[in-house]
Motif scaffolding. Structure first.
Motif, PDB file in Angstrom:
ATOM      1  N   GLU A 128       1.516   1.948  -3.527  1.00  0.00           N
ATOM      2  CA  GLU A 128       0.288   2.427  -4.161  1.00  0.00           C
ATOM      3  C   GLU A 128       0.043   3.897  -3.832  1.00  0.00           C
ATOM      4  OE1 GLU A 128      -1.538   0.913  -6.355  1.00  0.00           O
ATOM      5  OE2 GLU A 128      -0.403  -0.960  -6.248  1.00  0.00           O
ATOM      6  N   PRO A 133       0.804  -1.229   0.000  1.00  0.00           N
ATOM      7  CA  PRO A 133       0.000   0.000   0.000  1.00  0.00           C
ATOM      8  C   PRO A 133       0.840   1.283   0.000  1.00  0.00           C
ATOM      9  CG  PRO A 133      -0.908  -1.585   1.555  1.00  0.00           C
ATOM     10  CD  PRO A 133       0.421  -2.118   1.119  1.00  0.00           C
ATOM     11  N   GLY A 181       2.304   6.061  -5.794  1.00  0.00           N
ATOM     12  CA  GLY A 181       2.058   6.066  -7.229  1.00  0.00           C
ATOM     13  C   GLY A 181       3.309   5.821  -8.056  1.00  0.00           C
ATOM     14  N   ARG A 209       8.715  -0.780  -9.276  1.00  0.00           N
ATOM     15  CA  ARG A 209       9.039  -1.205  -7.911  1.00  0.00           C
ATOM     16  C   ARG A 209      10.002  -2.373  -7.978  1.00  0.00           C
ATOM     17  NH1 ARG A 209       2.641  -1.756  -6.195  1.00  0.00           N
ATOM     18  NH2 ARG A 209       1.979   0.183  -7.149  1.00  0.00           N
TER      19      ARG A 209
END
Length: 316
Positions: free
Chosen positions: A112, A109, A115, A119
């Motif tokens: 996320e 998260p 943004g 990764r």
């Protein structure tokens, strides 16, 4: 490093400053045990990954707690449009009890919310357990990444450091423009600021005329990610396009010169082997691998890990 297993009763929250000493002990014990060192706590010597990464972004430093006991940590790093995590470590007595999975479930998260478009992580290529764990979260292995070292030799051409500038903002903007030209949004200004603000080392700047040609973000000495007698290039990059290889050669020479100026007897730098030109130059210059890992990526694309990218980093 972490292991697979069923989720246990693990609470994950932000790592607290008063827990940093124990977190450091867990990192050393976990890696030292995995590598089979006679004294696991001797892993990394007097280098420090825990305090440097916690200070860079306390909100992205995660603690796993079982019954009030700290049993694992993970550190998440953002370089603009790129994010990576590690070291993810678990107290050996809690291996195979789902602690690593709990930390990963809290890590995703963060990516996320940021943004980030790409990764990744660095792990041991010979450990199927770790690779399969990270694959469960969408990370796929792509490239070997040797962490290489050599004895530095001085005598580079003209260069400067960010700390020598009267106003660092202009240098930071130029660095962001350089990294953004390699991959849109790639930005290590937070890393650069952390090195200066915490007195971990400095960032070397190489110019061609009035244009920034290359940068090297360097840790030096005990209490940094380098350790005593060592200069560690955590991130380095040469501007792409025609002449990129020549600019990268100047960057390597400059980092050696800087290391010598700081009294370091060893220069350490990691390179993703997807960056073939950079890797070949480093081997030709005498760098030799002390540790070889593999980077895992999400999504499964090259990002800035391609032959035309003259970049130093290893995502440890």
């Amino acid at each position: 490093m972490g292991t697979t297993g069923k989720l246990s009763d693990v609470q994950v929250r932000q790592l607290r400053e008063e827990e940093l000493t124990e977190a450091d002990r867990i990192v050393r014990l976990a890696f030292g045990t995995f590598l089979g060192l006679p004294d696991p706590l001797a892993f990394m010597g007097d280098a420090d990954y825990v305090r440097t990464r916690w200070a860079a972004d306390p909100a992205a430093a995660l603690a796993a707690v079982v019954d009030g006991t700290l049993v694992g940590t993970n550190f998440v790093t953002r370089w603009g449009s790129v994010g990576f995590f590690g070291p993810l470590t678990v107290l050996p007595s809690f291996w195979d009890r789902g602690v690593a999975r709990a930390l990963l479930q809290a890590t995703m998260p963060i990516f996320e919310a940021w943004g980030v478009g790409h990764r990744g992580l660095f792990t041991f290529g010979h450990s199927a357990k770790h690779i399969f764990l990270y694959q469960d979260y969408g990370f796929l292995p792509r490239y070997l990444t040797p962490v290489m070292g050599k004895r530095p030799v001085g005598g580079a051409g003209e260069w400067t450091t960010l700390s020598s500038l009267g106003d660092r903002s202009e240098g930071l903007e130029a660095a962001a423009a350089l990294t953004g030209s390699i991959l849109p949004g790639l930005d290590v200004r937070r890393e650069i600021d952390a090195v200066l603000d915490r007195k971990l080392g400095d960032t070397v700047l190489v110019h061609e005329g009035d244009e920034l040609a290359a940068i090297g973000v360097c840790h030096v000495g005990a209490g940094t990610e380098a350790g005593s007698g060592t200069c560690y290039v955590k991130f380095g990059a040469a501007r792409g396009g025609p002449g990129a290889g020549r600019r990268f050669a100047r960057l390597l020479e400059t980092c050696e010169d800087f290391a010598v100026s700081q009294g370091a007897s060893t220069l350490v730098a990691g390179v993703n082997t997807g960056r073939r030109g950079a890797y070949r130059q480093m081997v030709a210059r005498g760098y030799r691998a002390g540790l070889i890992g593999v980077t895992l990526h999400q999504p499964d694309d090259e990002a800035y890990h391609h032959p035309d990218a003259y970049v130093i980093d290893d995502w440890r």
